[in-house]
Scaffold this motif. Sequence first.
Motif, PDB file in Angstrom:
ATOM      1  N   LEU A 105       1.887  44.116  87.613  1.00 25.75           N
ATOM      2  CA  LEU A 105       2.594  42.856  87.856  1.00 25.75           C
ATOM      3  C   LEU A 105       3.194  42.310  86.564  1.00 25.75           C
ATOM      4  N   ALA A 106       2.405  42.336  85.493  1.00 19.38           N
ATOM      5  CA  ALA A 106       2.922  41.865  84.202  1.00 19.38           C
ATOM      6  C   ALA A 106       4.093  42.723  83.747  1.00 19.38           C
ATOM      7  N   ALA A 107       3.961  44.039  83.915  1.00 21.42           N
ATOM      8  CA  ALA A 107       5.048  44.934  83.511  1.00 21.42           C
ATOM      9  C   ALA A 107       6.319  44.645  84.292  1.00 21.42           C
ATOM     10  N   GLY A 108       6.163  44.301  85.567  1.00 18.56           N
ATOM     11  CA  GLY A 108       7.335  43.986  86.375  1.00 18.56           C
ATOM     12  C   GLY A 108       8.100  42.786  85.862  1.00 18.56           C
ATOM     13  N   TYR A 109       7.391  41.884  85.198  1.00 19.71           N
ATOM     14  CA  TYR A 109       8.044  40.708  84.618  1.00 19.71           C
ATOM     15  C   TYR A 109       8.393  40.918  83.142  1.00 19.71           C
ATOM     16  N   GLY A 110       8.136  42.088  82.618  1.00 17.41           N
ATOM     17  CA  GLY A 110       8.457  42.371  81.222  1.00 17.41           C
ATOM     18  C   GLY A 110       7.500  41.736  80.236  1.00 17.41           C
ATOM     19  N   VAL A 111       6.254  41.545  80.651  1.00 18.78           N
ATOM     20  CA  VAL A 111       5.253  40.905  79.800  1.00 18.78           C
ATOM     21  C   VAL A 111       4.230  41.952  79.357  1.00 18.78           C
ATOM     22  N   ARG A 112       3.912  41.956  78.078  1.00 24.79           N
ATOM     23  CA  ARG A 112       2.938  42.908  77.554  1.00 24.79           C
ATOM     24  C   ARG A 112       1.578  42.698  78.206  1.00 24.79           C
ATOM     25  N   HIS A 113       0.865  43.806  78.435  1.00 28.01           N
ATOM     26  CA  HIS A 113      -0.441  43.735  79.091  1.00 28.01           C
ATOM     27  C   HIS A 113      -1.434  44.603  78.346  1.00 28.01           C
ATOM     28  N   GLN A 114      -2.649  44.098  78.205  1.00 32.68           N
ATOM     29  CA  GLN A 114      -3.728  44.834  77.554  1.00 32.68           C
ATOM     30  C   GLN A 114      -5.017  44.561  78.310  1.00 32.68           C
ATOM     31  N   ARG A 115      -5.776  45.612  78.617  1.00 27.03           N
ATOM     32  CA  ARG A 115      -7.060  45.441  79.276  1.00 27.03           C
ATOM     33  C   ARG A 115      -8.170  45.695  78.263  1.00 27.03           C
ATOM     34  N   VAL A 116      -9.162  44.800  78.218  1.00 31.62           N
ATOM     35  CA  VAL A 116     -10.293  44.956  77.309  1.00 31.62           C
ATOM     36  C   VAL A 116     -11.576  45.019  78.131  1.00 31.62           C
ATOM     37  N   GLY A 117     -12.567  45.720  77.608  1.00 29.64           N
ATOM     38  CA  GLY A 117     -13.796  45.899  78.356  1.00 29.64           C
ATOM     39  C   GLY A 117     -15.054  45.473  77.636  1.00 29.64           C
ATOM     40  N   THR A 118     -14.942  45.125  76.335  1.00 26.98           N
ATOM     41  CA  THR A 118     -16.113  44.706  75.564  1.00 26.98           C
ATOM     42  C   THR A 118     -15.809  43.434  74.801  1.00 26.98           C
ATOM     43  N   ALA A 119     -16.884  42.776  74.356  1.00 26.52           N
ATOM     44  CA  ALA A 119     -16.705  41.560  73.567  1.00 26.52           C
ATOM     45  C   ALA A 119     -15.968  41.854  72.266  1.00 26.52           C
ATOM     46  N   GLY A 120     -16.257  42.998  71.653  1.00 25.83           N
ATOM     47  CA  GLY A 120     -15.585  43.361  70.412  1.00 25.83           C
ATOM     48  C   GLY A 120     -14.095  43.571  70.607  1.00 25.83           C
ATOM     49  N   GLU A 121     -13.734  44.256  71.701  1.00 23.93           N
ATOM     50  CA  GLU A 121     -12.317  44.469  71.982  1.00 23.93           C
ATOM     51  C   GLU A 121     -11.606  43.145  72.242  1.00 23.93           C
ATOM     52  N   LEU A 122     -12.260  42.250  72.972  1.00 31.48           N
ATOM     53  CA  LEU A 122     -11.645  40.955  73.252  1.00 31.48           C
ATOM     54  C   LEU A 122     -11.476  40.145  71.976  1.00 31.48           C
ATOM     55  N   GLU A 123     -12.488  40.114  71.140  1.00 34.28           N
ATOM     56  CA  GLU A 123     -12.394  39.333  69.905  1.00 34.28           C
ATOM     57  C   GLU A 123     -11.293  39.889  69.006  1.00 34.28           C
ATOM     58  N   GLY A 124     -11.166  41.217  68.950  1.00 39.12           N
ATOM     59  CA  GLY A 124     -10.094  41.810  68.153  1.00 39.12           C
ATOM     60  C   GLY A 124      -8.724  41.421  68.676  1.00 39.12           C
TER      61      GLY A 124
END
Length: 562
Positions: A506-525
Amino acid sequence: MSSSQLSAAKGVSLSSLQAARSAIAALARTGVRDVVLAPGSRSAPLAYALAEAQSQGLVHVHVRIDERVAGFTALGLARGGARPAAVVTTSGTAVGELVPAVMEAHHAGVPLVVLSADRPAELHGTGANQTTVQDGIFGRFPAAAADVEAGMDPSGPIAAAFAKLGGAVPAGPVHINLQFRDPLVPTEADAVDAAPQGTFGTLPAAAAEETPGALAVLGGTRRTVVIAGDGAGEAAAIFARRAGLPLLAEPSSNARFGPNSITAYRLLLQDLGPEIERVVVFGRPTLSRPVSALLARPDVEKALYVPRPVNWFTPGKRPETIVSDLASLLAFAGRGAPGWLEEWKRASNAAADAIQDLLAGEQQLSGLHVAGLVWNNSDANLVLGSSNTIRDVDLVAAGGWHPLDVYANRGLAGIDGTISTASGIALANGIPTRLLLGDLTFLHDAGGLLLGDGEAEPDLQLVVLNDAGGGIFTTLEHGELGEREEYRDVVERFFGTPHRADLGALAAGYGVRHQRVGTAGELEGALREPVRGRSVIEVRVERSGLRALHRRVQEAVRNALG
C-alpha cells in the motif's frame, strides 16, 4: 479601488471570480496563510482566486483529491501553525465529507475555516445536480458562520462572522458558504480586474496566560494532585512544581515533563487514589478510566482551570469548581502536604522500573516496547493516533524526556484523518514529524498518503504498530468476553476486525518508503535516522497476548509497591 470593489460599492452583482477573490483576500486579513483545496467544478472560482493569491505570496495552497483528507490536513495545519487554516470544497457530498474534521475542530478548539462552494439560490429545491442544503450543514459545531448569496461581496459577511468571535482567533471551526453562478471560469472582464492586494491581516493574539511565578501565596497544605489533559500546556507542569504537587499528565497535554511528572499514574491510583483530597484539572482528560473514576468521586473536591471559553465545556455540566485565574487556583490547590509528592515519586519510580524490567524479559515486541522507544527517540514533533498507541505512551513515557510538541486528535478521539492531520502539522512550520499509529488507523486514512505532482511533501515518518486488527478492544471488557468460548469468534470478528492488508504494498502504491522491523534494536536504529520526506516503519506485533501482557504489567506494579 479595484473593479470588484467599485462594483460592490455601486450595488452591482460581482462575477464569481470577483467574489472568490474578495473572499480569499478577506480570509488573508484574518490570518489564514494555508489553504487546502479539494478540486471541484462549483469551487472553480475559488481555485483561480487561490492561484492568484499564491502567486502574490498571500497564501500557500495545498491540493488533496479527497475532501476528508483535505479537512484533516487543514486541521493539522491549523494546529501545527497555531493559526487559522482553511479548506475549500465544491458543493454537494464534498461538504459532508468535512463533518468529521469540523467535529474534531469544535471539540479540540482548532481554528479551521471551511469555505464551501454552493449552487445559487434559484437552483435550490429544484433537483439540480450536486445541490443540497449546505447552510447549517455542520449544525452547532461552527463558532461562526455565513451564507453568501451569489453576486454578493463576501468580504462583509466574512468580517462579520469573525467579528462575532470578538476579533480573536476562533476557538473552533468557522463555516463560510459561498454561492456561485456561471460562468465559473475567468472571463475577459475578470482577466483585467486586478486581484485583491494587501498583506496578511493579523488577528489579535490571545491574551497570554499568567505564569505561576508571580502568583499569590499558596493556601494551606493538602493532598492534591494536578491532572493535565489534552491541550493543558506547560502551565500545568509549572503549576504542579510551584505547588509541590504530583502531576498526572497525558501525553498530548504537553505538560508531561519535570520532576513532578508521575509515570504510570493510572496504575498508581488504585493504591494512592484513596488518599487524594483535591484535584486540579488543566485541559481535557480523555484517556483513562481510573482518572474518570477519580473525577467522579463525590468525596474529592475538584477545580477545573478554564482561563478562556472552550467549546467542549457547557457551564453547569461538570462537577468541578470553575476557576479562571491561577492565583485562585493555587489558593484552592494549596501546597502539597508533607511527604505527599515524595510518596507519589517513589511509587512512580518503582512502577517505571517494574514495567521496564518486565518488558526487558518479554520475548516479543509489544505496543508498550514501541511506545517507549518512539517517545524516547523523538526530538521534534510527535503525533499519536487514538486507541491503544496513545494509551501505551501514557503508561510508559517518563517525564525526563519530552518531544518538541505532542499532538493527538482528542477532541472526539476518532481514528479518522490521523495521517492527514499529521501531514498538516508537518507542513505547518516545516518541522520533521513522527506519527505513531495502529494499523486500522493507518488503513482508515491511507488516502492521506496521496500527494499530487508538485505538492509540498512533508517530512513525516509513520510508525505503524501492526497487530492485524483492533487491539484496543482486547484490553477492554470485550477482551474478557473474548476469552469465553461462546463469545470468542464474535469478539474477534466484530471487534478484533482481523485483516491481511499488505501495508508495504500500500505504501509503495503511494510512492512512500516502507521498512519493516522485527526487534527493538532494529526499531531504535530506524528511529535514530533523520526524518526526511515520507516513510513508513511497520512493526509487526501479536494481538493475542495483549490482554495477558497488561495483566502482567499490573501485577508487576502492584508487587513493586509492596
